[in-house]
Design a protein around this motif. Sequence first.
Motif, PDB file in Angstrom:
ATOM      1  N   LYS A   6      98.984  32.099  40.220  1.00 56.63           N
ATOM      2  CA  LYS A   6      97.974  31.685  39.241  1.00 56.63           C
ATOM      3  C   LYS A   6      97.982  32.652  38.068  1.00 56.63           C
ATOM      4  O   LYS A   6      97.957  33.875  38.260  1.00 56.63           O
ATOM      5  CB  LYS A   6      96.590  31.660  39.876  1.00 56.63           C
ATOM      6  CG  LYS A   6      96.467  30.600  40.958  1.00 56.63           C
ATOM      7  CD  LYS A   6      95.125  30.690  41.664  1.00 56.63           C
ATOM      8  CE  LYS A   6      95.025  29.668  42.757  1.00 56.63           C
ATOM      9  NZ  LYS A   6      95.820  29.934  43.910  1.00 56.63           N
ATOM     10  N   LEU A   7      98.009  32.086  36.869  1.00 59.95           N
ATOM     11  CA  LEU A   7      97.893  32.869  35.641  1.00 59.95           C
ATOM     12  C   LEU A   7      96.445  33.275  35.439  1.00 59.95           C
ATOM     13  O   LEU A   7      95.537  32.599  35.923  1.00 59.95           O
ATOM     14  CB  LEU A   7      98.306  32.018  34.432  1.00 59.95           C
ATOM     15  CG  LEU A   7      99.762  31.635  34.330  1.00 59.95           C
ATOM     16  CD1 LEU A   7      99.893  30.250  33.750  1.00 59.95           C
ATOM     17  CD2 LEU A   7     100.467  32.634  33.453  1.00 59.95           C
ATOM     18  N   HIS A   8      96.232  34.321  34.679  1.00 61.08           N
ATOM     19  CA  HIS A   8      94.875  34.678  34.297  1.00 61.08           C
ATOM     20  C   HIS A   8      94.327  33.527  33.454  1.00 61.08           C
ATOM     21  O   HIS A   8      95.025  32.988  32.586  1.00 61.08           O
ATOM     22  CB  HIS A   8      94.879  35.983  33.487  1.00 61.08           C
ATOM     23  CG  HIS A   8      93.519  36.524  33.269  1.00 61.08           C
ATOM     24  ND1 HIS A   8      92.688  36.063  32.280  1.00 61.08           N
ATOM     25  CD2 HIS A   8      92.831  37.484  33.935  1.00 61.08           C
ATOM     26  CE1 HIS A   8      91.547  36.712  32.334  1.00 61.08           C
ATOM     27  NE2 HIS A   8      91.609  37.594  33.336  1.00 61.08           N
ATOM     28  N   PRO A   9      93.085  33.089  33.666  1.00 65.83           N
ATOM     29  CA  PRO A   9      92.561  31.912  32.954  1.00 65.83           C
ATOM     30  C   PRO A   9      92.486  32.082  31.442  1.00 65.83           C
ATOM     31  O   PRO A   9      92.477  31.086  30.710  1.00 65.83           O
ATOM     32  CB  PRO A   9      91.160  31.714  33.548  1.00 65.83           C
ATOM     33  CG  PRO A   9      90.834  32.959  34.272  1.00 65.83           C
ATOM     34  CD  PRO A   9      92.125  33.647  34.609  1.00 65.83           C
ATOM     35  N   ASP A  10      92.466  33.315  30.942  1.00 66.38           N
ATOM     36  CA  ASP A  10      92.400  33.539  29.497  1.00 66.38           C
ATOM     37  C   ASP A  10      93.772  33.719  28.849  1.00 66.38           C
ATOM     38  O   ASP A  10      93.868  33.924  27.642  1.00 66.38           O
ATOM     39  CB  ASP A  10      91.545  34.781  29.188  1.00 66.38           C
ATOM     40  CG  ASP A  10      90.103  34.584  29.604  1.00 66.38           C
ATOM     41  OD1 ASP A  10      89.630  33.424  29.612  1.00 66.38           O
ATOM     42  OD2 ASP A  10      89.451  35.593  29.948  1.00 66.38           O
ATOM     43  N   PHE A  11      94.857  33.639  29.641  1.00 65.52           N
ATOM     44  CA  PHE A  11      96.200  33.835  29.101  1.00 65.52           C
ATOM     45  C   PHE A  11      96.523  32.756  28.074  1.00 65.52           C
ATOM     46  O   PHE A  11      96.315  31.571  28.313  1.00 65.52           O
ATOM     47  CB  PHE A  11      97.237  33.808  30.225  1.00 65.52           C
ATOM     48  CG  PHE A  11      98.646  33.961  29.742  1.00 65.52           C
ATOM     49  CD1 PHE A  11      99.125  35.199  29.367  1.00 65.52           C
ATOM     50  CD2 PHE A  11      99.473  32.854  29.649  1.00 65.52           C
ATOM     51  CE1 PHE A  11     100.429  35.345  28.908  1.00 65.52           C
ATOM     52  CE2 PHE A  11     100.782  32.989  29.194  1.00 65.52           C
ATOM     53  CZ  PHE A  11     101.251  34.243  28.823  1.00 65.52           C
ATOM     54  N   THR A  12      97.033  33.178  26.925  1.00 64.19           N
ATOM     55  CA  THR A  12      97.401  32.253  25.857  1.00 64.19           C
ATOM     56  C   THR A  12      98.863  32.493  25.482  1.00 64.19           C
ATOM     57  O   THR A  12      99.185  33.511  24.854  1.00 64.19           O
ATOM     58  CB  THR A  12      96.510  32.467  24.608  1.00 64.19           C
ATOM     59  OG1 THR A  12      95.148  32.381  25.001  1.00 64.19           O
ATOM     60  CG2 THR A  12      96.807  31.426  23.552  1.00 64.19           C
ATOM     61  N   PRO A  13      99.768  31.570  25.873  1.00 66.65           N
ATOM     62  CA  PRO A  13     101.182  31.757  25.543  1.00 66.65           C
ATOM     63  C   PRO A  13     101.390  31.917  24.035  1.00 66.65           C
ATOM     64  O   PRO A  13     100.708  31.301  23.229  1.00 66.65           O
ATOM     65  CB  PRO A  13     101.841  30.466  26.036  1.00 66.65           C
ATOM     66  CG  PRO A  13     100.891  29.917  27.039  1.00 66.65           C
ATOM     67  CD  PRO A  13      99.520  30.340  26.601  1.00 66.65           C
ATOM     68  N   PHE A  14     102.327  32.763  23.686  1.00 62.77           N
ATOM     69  CA  PHE A  14     102.732  33.068  22.316  1.00 62.77           C
ATOM     70  C   PHE A  14     101.687  33.874  21.550  1.00 62.77           C
ATOM     71  O   PHE A  14     101.964  34.356  20.473  1.00 62.77           O
ATOM     72  CB  PHE A  14     103.139  31.816  21.528  1.00 62.77           C
ATOM     73  CG  PHE A  14     104.366  31.165  22.073  1.00 62.77           C
ATOM     74  CD1 PHE A  14     105.627  31.644  21.754  1.00 62.77           C
ATOM     75  CD2 PHE A  14     104.272  30.091  22.941  1.00 62.77           C
ATOM     76  CE1 PHE A  14     106.772  31.065  22.273  1.00 62.77           C
ATOM     77  CE2 PHE A  14     105.415  29.502  23.467  1.00 62.77           C
ATOM     78  CZ  PHE A  14     106.665  29.996  23.139  1.00 62.77           C
ATOM     79  N   SER A  15     100.486  34.031  22.083  1.00 60.25           N
ATOM     80  CA  SER A  15      99.485  34.894  21.455  1.00 60.25           C
ATOM     81  C   SER A  15      99.350  36.195  22.232  1.00 60.25           C
ATOM     82  O   SER A  15      99.261  37.268  21.647  1.00 60.25           O
ATOM     83  CB  SER A  15      98.124  34.202  21.395  1.00 60.25           C
ATOM     84  OG  SER A  15      98.164  33.094  20.537  1.00 60.25           O
ATOM     85  N   ASP A  16      99.294  36.085  23.560  1.00 62.59           N
ATOM     86  CA  ASP A  16      99.165  37.267  24.403  1.00 62.59           C
ATOM     87  C   ASP A  16     100.543  37.868  24.642  1.00 62.59           C
ATOM     88  O   ASP A  16     101.510  37.141  24.866  1.00 62.59           O
ATOM     89  CB  ASP A  16      98.544  36.906  25.754  1.00 62.59           C
ATOM     90  CG  ASP A  16      97.105  36.445  25.624  1.00 62.59           C
ATOM     91  OD1 ASP A  16      96.465  36.790  24.615  1.00 62.59           O
ATOM     92  OD2 ASP A  16      96.631  35.738  26.527  1.00 62.59           O
ATOM     93  N   SER A  17     100.620  39.181  24.603  1.00 67.29           N
ATOM     94  CA  SER A  17     101.862  39.860  24.955  1.00 67.29           C
ATOM     95  C   SER A  17     101.490  41.147  25.670  1.00 67.29           C
ATOM     96  O   SER A  17     100.328  41.535  25.725  1.00 67.29           O
ATOM     97  CB  SER A  17     102.720  40.134  23.719  1.00 67.29           C
ATOM     98  OG  SER A  17     102.054  41.012  22.838  1.00 67.29           O
ATOM     99  N   GLY A  18     102.498  41.789  26.231  1.00 62.29           N
ATOM    100  CA  GLY A  18     102.255  42.971  27.035  1.00 62.29           C
ATOM    101  C   GLY A  18     102.073  42.580  28.486  1.00 62.29           C
ATOM    102  O   GLY A  18     102.574  41.544  28.929  1.00 62.29           O
ATOM    103  N   PHE A  19     101.343  43.400  29.236  1.00 64.52           N
ATOM    104  CA  PHE A  19     101.195  43.136  30.664  1.00 64.52           C
ATOM    105  C   PHE A  19     100.311  41.924  30.917  1.00 64.52           C
ATOM    106  O   PHE A  19      99.214  41.810  30.363  1.00 64.52           O
ATOM    107  CB  PHE A  19     100.616  44.345  31.399  1.00 64.52           C
ATOM    108  CG  PHE A  19     100.550  44.131  32.883  1.00 64.52           C
ATOM    109  CD1 PHE A  19     101.690  44.220  33.660  1.00 64.52           C
ATOM    110  CD2 PHE A  19      99.356  43.808  33.502  1.00 64.52           C
ATOM    111  CE1 PHE A  19     101.638  43.999  35.036  1.00 64.52           C
ATOM    112  CE2 PHE A  19      99.288  43.597  34.875  1.00 64.52           C
ATOM    113  CZ  PHE A  19     100.443  43.693  35.636  1.00 64.52           C
ATOM    114  N   SER A  20     100.787  41.033  31.769  1.00 66.45           N
ATOM    115  CA  SER A  20     100.032  39.852  32.182  1.00 66.45           C
ATOM    116  C   SER A  20      99.862  39.889  33.695  1.00 66.45           C
ATOM    117  O   SER A  20     100.849  39.814  34.429  1.00 66.45           O
ATOM    118  CB  SER A  20     100.756  38.564  31.780  1.00 66.45           C
ATOM    119  OG  SER A  20     100.816  38.456  30.392  1.00 66.45           O
ATOM    120  N   PRO A  21      98.622  40.028  34.170  1.00 68.20           N
ATOM    121  CA  PRO A  21      98.393  40.021  35.620  1.00 68.20           C
ATOM    122  C   PRO A  21      98.339  38.594  36.153  1.00 68.20           C
ATOM    123  O   PRO A  21      97.967  37.665  35.434  1.00 68.20           O
ATOM    124  CB  PRO A  21      97.036  40.709  35.758  1.00 68.20           C
ATOM    125  CG  PRO A  21      96.325  40.392  34.485  1.00 68.20           C
ATOM    126  CD  PRO A  21      97.396  40.311  33.427  1.00 68.20           C
TER     127      PRO A  21
END
Length: 117
Positions: A6-21
């Motif tokens: 499961k991705l973090h619910p606030d993850f936004t592809p192409f906007s978020d970068s760096g560590f993704s839990p």
Amino acid sequence: MGFDLKLHPDFTPFSDSGFSPFVLNGEVGPGFEIFYQPTDDVVGGDKAFRALAAGRDHCISMSWRGSMKDLACVMIVSCALTKDFGAIVSYEGDDPEPLDEMLEGTKEIIRDAADEA
């Protein structure tokens, strides 16, 4: 794809970068670093690498730090991007593996990750 990721619910592809839990098999914390770049910035003048990209406009780089659980997250996401979006997954410009081989490798990595303390 049958994996428990499961991705973090606030993850936004192409906007978020760096560590993704992520949440992997109910465990919070595994993840990886993700970065996006225009394909032209990555392939430069390398004709073989450009041919591998085959007209795709972005390269997504994912890196992990040493946990098999982190690698499992990378592999599951790579398989999903390949299956659902036609992504080409290459490790350092090597020839891409077919999806069925990636899936088998991912299953092995998940088994190894389950053995981690």
